[in-house]
Design a protein around this motif. Structure first.
Motif, PDB file in Angstrom:
ATOM      1  N   ALA A  27      14.516 -23.520  96.424  1.00  0.00           N
ATOM      2  CA  ALA A  27      14.544 -24.205  97.749  1.00  0.00           C
ATOM      3  C   ALA A  27      13.561 -23.885  98.701  1.00  0.00           C
ATOM      4  CB  ALA A  27      16.224 -23.943  98.172  1.00  0.00           C
ATOM      5  N   ALA A  28      13.132 -22.699  99.131  1.00  0.00           N
ATOM      6  CA  ALA A  28      12.505 -22.412  99.963  1.00  0.00           C
ATOM      7  C   ALA A  28      10.960 -22.921  99.552  1.00  0.00           C
ATOM      8  CB  ALA A  28      12.277 -20.597 100.329  1.00  0.00           C
ATOM      9  N   LEU A  29      10.441 -23.029  98.458  1.00  0.00           N
ATOM     10  CA  LEU A  29       9.434 -23.319  97.920  1.00  0.00           C
ATOM     11  C   LEU A  29       9.350 -24.943  98.167  1.00  0.00           C
ATOM     12  CD1 LEU A  29       8.456 -21.524  94.758  1.00  0.00           C
ATOM     13  CD2 LEU A  29       7.107 -21.476  96.967  1.00  0.00           C
ATOM     14  N   ARG A  30      10.383 -25.472  97.899  1.00  0.00           N
ATOM     15  CA  ARG A  30      10.561 -27.043  98.050  1.00  0.00           C
ATOM     16  C   ARG A  30      10.416 -27.370  99.352  1.00  0.00           C
ATOM     17  NH1 ARG A  30      15.453 -27.833  95.881  1.00  0.00           N
ATOM     18  NH2 ARG A  30      14.681 -27.118  93.801  1.00  0.00           N
ATOM     19  N   ALA A  31      11.018 -26.714 100.437  1.00  0.00           N
ATOM     20  CA  ALA A  31      11.089 -26.884 101.768  1.00  0.00           C
ATOM     21  C   ALA A  31       9.665 -26.531 102.170  1.00  0.00           C
ATOM     22  CB  ALA A  31      12.028 -25.960 102.426  1.00  0.00           C
ATOM     23  N   ASN A  32       8.988 -25.974 101.990  1.00  0.00           N
ATOM     24  CA  ASN A  32       7.698 -25.290 102.289  1.00  0.00           C
ATOM     25  C   ASN A  32       6.595 -26.494 101.814  1.00  0.00           C
ATOM     26  OD1 ASN A  32       5.433 -24.317 103.335  1.00  0.00           O
ATOM     27  ND2 ASN A  32       5.350 -22.649 101.822  1.00  0.00           N
ATOM     28  N   LEU A  33       6.882 -26.888 100.645  1.00  0.00           N
ATOM     29  CA  LEU A  33       6.021 -27.881 100.036  1.00  0.00           C
ATOM     30  C   LEU A  33       6.216 -29.321 100.591  1.00  0.00           C
ATOM     31  CD1 LEU A  33       3.919 -28.988  97.944  1.00  0.00           C
ATOM     32  CD2 LEU A  33       5.962 -29.553  96.749  1.00  0.00           C
ATOM     33  N   GLN A  34       7.499 -29.679 100.975  1.00  0.00           N
ATOM     34  CA  GLN A  34       7.733 -30.878 101.991  1.00  0.00           C
ATOM     35  C   GLN A  34       7.138 -30.962 103.322  1.00  0.00           C
ATOM     36  OE1 GLN A  34      11.968 -31.449 101.760  1.00  0.00           O
ATOM     37  NE2 GLN A  34      11.926 -32.096  99.459  1.00  0.00           N
ATOM     38  N   LYS A  35       7.313 -29.702 103.729  1.00  0.00           N
ATOM     39  CA  LYS A  35       6.701 -29.311 105.313  1.00  0.00           C
ATOM     40  C   LYS A  35       5.173 -29.513 105.277  1.00  0.00           C
ATOM     41  CE  LYS A  35       6.097 -25.690 108.578  1.00  0.00           C
ATOM     42  NZ  LYS A  35       6.575 -24.488 108.959  1.00  0.00           N
ATOM     43  N   ARG A  36       4.567 -29.090 104.482  1.00  0.00           N
ATOM     44  CA  ARG A  36       3.050 -29.140 104.232  1.00  0.00           C
ATOM     45  C   ARG A  36       2.654 -30.375 104.008  1.00  0.00           C
ATOM     46  NH1 ARG A  36      -0.066 -24.401 103.296  1.00  0.00           N
ATOM     47  NH2 ARG A  36       1.237 -22.512 103.485  1.00  0.00           N
ATOM     48  N   LYS A  37       3.493 -31.225 102.954  1.00  0.00           N
ATOM     49  CA  LYS A  37       3.154 -32.690 102.788  1.00  0.00           C
ATOM     50  C   LYS A  37       3.316 -33.448 104.091  1.00  0.00           C
ATOM     51  CE  LYS A  37       3.934 -33.245  97.905  1.00  0.00           C
ATOM     52  NZ  LYS A  37       4.555 -34.013  96.919  1.00  0.00           N
ATOM     53  N   ALA A  38       4.335 -33.367 104.854  1.00  0.00           N
ATOM     54  CA  ALA A  38       4.312 -33.830 106.217  1.00  0.00           C
ATOM     55  C   ALA A  38       3.238 -33.682 107.211  1.00  0.00           C
ATOM     56  CB  ALA A  38       5.582 -33.633 106.906  1.00  0.00           C
ATOM     57  N   GLN A  39       2.728 -32.341 107.301  1.00  0.00           N
ATOM     58  CA  GLN A  39       1.513 -31.896 108.145  1.00  0.00           C
ATOM     59  C   GLN A  39       0.482 -32.905 107.838  1.00  0.00           C
ATOM     60  OE1 GLN A  39       1.551 -27.702 107.755  1.00  0.00           O
ATOM     61  NE2 GLN A  39       2.980 -27.362 109.334  1.00  0.00           N
ATOM     62  N   ALA A  40       0.153 -32.860 106.385  1.00  0.00           N
ATOM     63  CA  ALA A  40      -1.007 -33.350 105.726  1.00  0.00           C
ATOM     64  C   ALA A  40      -0.892 -34.987 106.133  1.00  0.00           C
ATOM     65  CB  ALA A  40      -1.225 -33.164 104.388  1.00  0.00           C
ATOM     66  N   ARG A  41       0.032 -35.525 105.931  1.00  0.00           N
ATOM     67  CA  ARG A  41       0.339 -37.134 106.348  1.00  0.00           C
ATOM     68  C   ARG A  41       0.062 -37.235 107.904  1.00  0.00           C
ATOM     69  NH1 ARG A  41       4.811 -37.194 102.392  1.00  0.00           N
ATOM     70  NH2 ARG A  41       6.255 -36.288 103.868  1.00  0.00           N
ATOM     71  N   GLY A  42       0.582 -36.333 108.652  1.00  0.00           N
ATOM     72  CA  GLY A  42       0.321 -36.533 110.176  1.00  0.00           C
ATOM     73  C   GLY A  42      -1.228 -36.180 110.602  1.00  0.00           C
ATOM     74  N   ARG A  43      -1.676 -35.631 109.940  1.00  0.00           N
ATOM     75  CA  ARG A  43      -3.161 -35.013 110.171  1.00  0.00           C
ATOM     76  C   ARG A  43      -3.998 -36.436 109.543  1.00  0.00           C
ATOM     77  NH1 ARG A  43      -2.699 -29.493 107.793  1.00  0.00           N
ATOM     78  NH2 ARG A  43      -2.070 -28.116 109.475  1.00  0.00           N
ATOM     79  N   ALA A  44      -3.735 -36.814 108.467  1.00  0.00           N
ATOM     80  CA  ALA A  44      -4.344 -38.089 107.873  1.00  0.00           C
ATOM     81  C   ALA A  44      -4.031 -39.287 109.018  1.00  0.00           C
ATOM     82  CB  ALA A  44      -3.998 -38.446 106.622  1.00  0.00           C
ATOM     83  N   ALA A  45      -3.175 -39.373 109.381  1.00  0.00           N
ATOM     84  CA  ALA A  45      -2.818 -40.748 110.267  1.00  0.00           C
ATOM     85  C   ALA A  45      -3.439 -40.613 111.625  1.00  0.00           C
ATOM     86  CB  ALA A  45      -1.165 -40.568 110.528  1.00  0.00           C
ATOM     87  N   GLY A  46      -3.615 -39.259 111.987  1.00  0.00           N
ATOM     88  CA  GLY A  46      -4.121 -38.913 113.117  1.00  0.00           C
ATOM     89  C   GLY A  46      -5.820 -39.110 113.267  1.00  0.00           C
ATOM     90  N   ASP A  47      -6.181 -38.763 112.188  1.00  0.00           N
ATOM     91  CA  ASP A  47      -7.620 -39.048 111.840  1.00  0.00           C
ATOM     92  C   ASP A  47      -8.187 -40.327 111.810  1.00  0.00           C
ATOM     93  OD1 ASP A  47      -7.976 -36.232 111.586  1.00  0.00           O
ATOM     94  OD2 ASP A  47      -8.057 -36.102 109.356  1.00  0.00           O
TER      95      ASP A  47
END
Length: 54
Positions: A27-47
């Motif tokens: 569960a912790a790994l799954r949550a961490n992966l989702q968090k990182r994906k959201a951060q990556a999407r946010g960075r890509a949108a910002g770029d």
């Protein structure tokens, strides 16, 4: 001598404590992966927004 007693540990079957630990780790790994994906999407949108402006 070949009695199966409940106290005898069996190979391949995790203990209840180990099982809950595995579930927590998954569960912790799954949550961490989702968090990182959201951060990556946010960075890509910002770029993309910054490049359109220039």
């Amino acid at each position: 001598m070949t009695e199966n007693t409940p106290d005898t540990p069996r190979k391949g079957t995790p203990k209840p404590a180990e099982n809950t630990r595995e579930e927590r780790l998954r569960a912790a790994l799954r949550a961490n992966l989702q968090k990182r994906k959201a951060q990556a999407r946010g960075r890509a949108a910002g770029d993309n927004e910054g490049q359109e402006d220039g």
